[in-house]
Design a protein around this motif. Structure first.
Motif, PDB file in Angstrom:
ATOM      1  N   LYS A  19     -47.040  16.491  37.803  1.00 50.52           N
ATOM      2  CA  LYS A  19     -47.383  15.843  36.536  1.00 50.52           C
ATOM      3  C   LYS A  19     -46.552  16.410  35.384  1.00 50.52           C
ATOM      4  CE  LYS A  19     -51.416  14.569  33.814  1.00 50.52           C
ATOM      5  NZ  LYS A  19     -52.866  14.657  33.705  1.00 50.52           N
ATOM      6  N   VAL A  20     -46.409  17.745  35.354  1.00 54.20           N
ATOM      7  CA  VAL A  20     -45.595  18.383  34.315  1.00 54.20           C
ATOM      8  C   VAL A  20     -44.140  17.950  34.468  1.00 54.20           C
ATOM      9  CG1 VAL A  20     -44.729  20.602  33.463  1.00 54.20           C
ATOM     10  CG2 VAL A  20     -47.154  20.329  33.988  1.00 54.20           C
ATOM     11  N   ALA A  21     -43.644  17.898  35.711  1.00 54.36           N
ATOM     12  CA  ALA A  21     -42.251  17.496  35.949  1.00 54.36           C
ATOM     13  C   ALA A  21     -42.014  16.054  35.492  1.00 54.36           C
ATOM     14  CB  ALA A  21     -41.903  17.657  37.423  1.00 54.36           C
ATOM     15  N   GLU A  22     -42.988  15.167  35.706  1.00 55.16           N
ATOM     16  CA  GLU A  22     -42.841  13.777  35.259  1.00 55.16           C
ATOM     17  C   GLU A  22     -42.796  13.690  33.736  1.00 55.16           C
ATOM     18  OE1 GLU A  22     -45.942  11.457  37.050  1.00 55.16           O
ATOM     19  OE2 GLU A  22     -45.213  11.851  39.072  1.00 55.16           O
ATOM     20  N   GLN A  23     -43.628  14.486  33.063  1.00 56.50           N
ATOM     21  CA  GLN A  23     -43.613  14.485  31.604  1.00 56.50           C
ATOM     22  C   GLN A  23     -42.298  15.048  31.073  1.00 56.50           C
ATOM     23  OE1 GLN A  23     -47.395  16.590  31.109  1.00 56.50           O
ATOM     24  NE2 GLN A  23     -48.254  14.742  30.188  1.00 56.50           N
ATOM     25  N   LEU A  28     -36.786  13.946  28.833  1.00 53.42           N
ATOM     26  CA  LEU A  28     -35.327  13.862  29.018  1.00 53.42           C
ATOM     27  C   LEU A  28     -34.850  12.443  28.756  1.00 53.42           C
ATOM     28  CD1 LEU A  28     -32.622  15.129  30.051  1.00 53.42           C
ATOM     29  CD2 LEU A  28     -33.303  14.320  32.323  1.00 53.42           C
ATOM     30  N   ASP A  29     -35.565  11.463  29.302  1.00 51.06           N
ATOM     31  CA  ASP A  29     -35.192  10.057  29.107  1.00 51.06           C
ATOM     32  C   ASP A  29     -35.243   9.660  27.637  1.00 51.06           C
ATOM     33  OD1 ASP A  29     -34.865   9.831  31.826  1.00 51.06           O
ATOM     34  OD2 ASP A  29     -36.773   8.808  32.167  1.00 51.06           O
ATOM     35  N   GLN A  30     -36.148  10.267  26.875  1.00 49.86           N
ATOM     36  CA  GLN A  30     -36.288   9.953  25.454  1.00 49.86           C
ATOM     37  C   GLN A  30     -35.295  10.731  24.591  1.00 49.86           C
ATOM     38  OE1 GLN A  30     -40.391  10.918  24.747  1.00 49.86           O
ATOM     39  NE2 GLN A  30     -41.153   9.084  25.785  1.00 49.86           N
ATOM     40  N   GLY A  31     -34.535  11.633  25.206  1.00 48.76           N
ATOM     41  CA  GLY A  31     -33.557  12.422  24.453  1.00 48.76           C
ATOM     42  C   GLY A  31     -34.162  13.629  23.763  1.00 48.76           C
ATOM     43  N   ARG A  32     -35.366  14.014  24.142  1.00 46.60           N
ATOM     44  CA  ARG A  32     -36.017  15.179  23.513  1.00 46.60           C
ATOM     45  C   ARG A  32     -35.561  16.488  24.146  1.00 46.60           C
ATOM     46  NH1 ARG A  32     -39.656  12.912  20.212  1.00 46.60           N
ATOM     47  NH2 ARG A  32     -40.577  10.926  20.830  1.00 46.60           N
ATOM     48  N   ASP A  53     -48.535  29.751  34.294  1.00 45.97           N
ATOM     49  CA  ASP A  53     -47.093  29.586  34.477  1.00 45.97           C
ATOM     50  C   ASP A  53     -46.611  28.242  33.931  1.00 45.97           C
ATOM     51  OD1 ASP A  53     -47.038  32.051  35.765  1.00 45.97           O
ATOM     52  OD2 ASP A  53     -47.171  31.165  37.772  1.00 45.97           O
ATOM     53  N   LEU A  54     -47.486  27.246  33.953  1.00 46.27           N
ATOM     54  CA  LEU A  54     -47.124  25.921  33.435  1.00 46.27           C
ATOM     55  C   LEU A  54     -47.254  25.845  31.916  1.00 46.27           C
ATOM     56  CD1 LEU A  54     -48.892  23.655  36.091  1.00 46.27           C
ATOM     57  CD2 LEU A  54     -46.437  24.062  35.842  1.00 46.27           C
ATOM     58  N   LYS A  55     -48.019  26.770  31.365  1.00 49.80           N
ATOM     59  CA  LYS A  55     -48.257  26.776  29.919  1.00 49.80           C
ATOM     60  C   LYS A  55     -46.934  26.980  29.184  1.00 49.80           C
ATOM     61  CE  LYS A  55     -51.029  29.079  26.422  1.00 49.80           C
ATOM     62  NZ  LYS A  55     -51.604  27.911  25.802  1.00 49.80           N
ATOM     63  N   GLY A  56     -46.754  26.218  28.139  1.00 44.78           N
ATOM     64  CA  GLY A  56     -45.568  26.347  27.309  1.00 44.78           C
ATOM     65  C   GLY A  56     -44.439  25.398  27.669  1.00 44.78           C
ATOM     66  N   LEU A  57     -44.491  24.792  28.834  1.00 44.96           N
ATOM     67  CA  LEU A  57     -43.409  23.889  29.233  1.00 44.96           C
ATOM     68  C   LEU A  57     -43.442  22.574  28.463  1.00 44.96           C
ATOM     69  CD1 LEU A  57     -43.418  24.424  33.102  1.00 44.96           C
ATOM     70  CD2 LEU A  57     -41.842  25.388  31.418  1.00 44.96           C
ATOM     71  N   LEU A  58     -44.620  22.175  27.974  1.00 46.13           N
ATOM     72  CA  LEU A  58     -44.769  20.893  27.282  1.00 46.13           C
ATOM     73  C   LEU A  58     -45.204  21.057  25.828  1.00 46.13           C
ATOM     74  CD1 LEU A  58     -46.714  19.007  30.098  1.00 46.13           C
ATOM     75  CD2 LEU A  58     -44.277  18.870  29.607  1.00 46.13           C
ATOM     76  N   ASP A  59     -45.477  22.282  25.405  1.00 44.71           N
ATOM     77  CA  ASP A  59     -46.089  22.499  24.093  1.00 44.71           C
ATOM     78  C   ASP A  59     -45.276  21.934  22.931  1.00 44.71           C
ATOM     79  OD1 ASP A  59     -48.176  23.681  25.359  1.00 44.71           O
ATOM     80  OD2 ASP A  59     -47.644  25.736  24.794  1.00 44.71           O
ATOM     81  N   ASP A  60     -43.953  21.972  23.011  1.00 45.34           N
ATOM     82  CA  ASP A  60     -43.131  21.513  21.881  1.00 45.34           C
ATOM     83  C   ASP A  60     -42.714  20.051  21.998  1.00 45.34           C
ATOM     84  OD1 ASP A  60     -41.483  21.981  24.055  1.00 45.34           O
ATOM     85  OD2 ASP A  60     -39.816  22.729  22.850  1.00 45.34           O
ATOM     86  N   LEU A  61     -43.294  19.327  22.956  1.00 48.10           N
ATOM     87  CA  LEU A  61     -42.941  17.920  23.157  1.00 48.10           C
ATOM     88  C   LEU A  61     -44.077  17.035  22.661  1.00 48.10           C
ATOM     89  CD1 LEU A  61     -41.487  18.232  26.751  1.00 48.10           C
ATOM     90  CD2 LEU A  61     -40.198  18.064  24.616  1.00 48.10           C
TER      91      LEU A  61
END
Length: 145
Positions: A19-23, A28-32, A53-61
């Protein structure tokens, strides 16, 4: 606070990592994200053992839900629709395909006439037309007309 710390120490599953990888791919597709940052984050996501370990990977998106705030909802089966019985001309169960197949036959006859062919090949299309006609009248009695 103690519950959050306990949650971060819980083991993440394959579905959580996916789920994290899909987000991340959507970002990436949106250019973010640029390609190198995406690659780094995806590697971290797939190697994550815990939610921490997953925490922080999506926080700034924007538009992503951090893993600890995600809610899993149980699957709700879709109820099957009851077949409609009535005298209407809707697309209900039991409606014959006669009008549709008759239209196909008529189109074939027009094409045959325009082509000037000697052999009446639309006669082969007439076979399912006859079957549909028989079914139409056989079902007509069952529908109560």
């Amino acid at each position: 606070m103690l519950a959050r710390m306990a949650h971060e120490g819980m083991r993440a599953g394959d579905g959580d990592r996916q789920k994290v990888a899909e987000q991340l791919r959507e970002a990436l597709d949106q250019g973010r994200l640029d390609l190198s940052e995406y690659d780094e984050r995806v590697q971290r996501a797939y190697s994550a053992k815990t939610y921490g370990d997953l925490k922080g990977l999506l926080d700034d998106l924007p538009g992503t839900i951090p893993v600890e705030n995600a809610q899993i909802e149980p699957h709700q089966p879709v109820a099957k629709a009851e077949p409609r019985h009535g005298h209407g001309h809707g697309h209900g169960a039991g409606r014959s395909g006669f009008p549709g197949i008759l239209g196909v036959f008529l189109v074939c006859v027009v094409i045959w006439a325009m082509s000037g062919a000697d052999y009446f090949w639309p006669g082969w299309v007439l076979i399912p037309v006859v079957w549909a006609l028989v079914a139409h009248f056989r079902d007509r009695g069952k529908r109560g007309h």
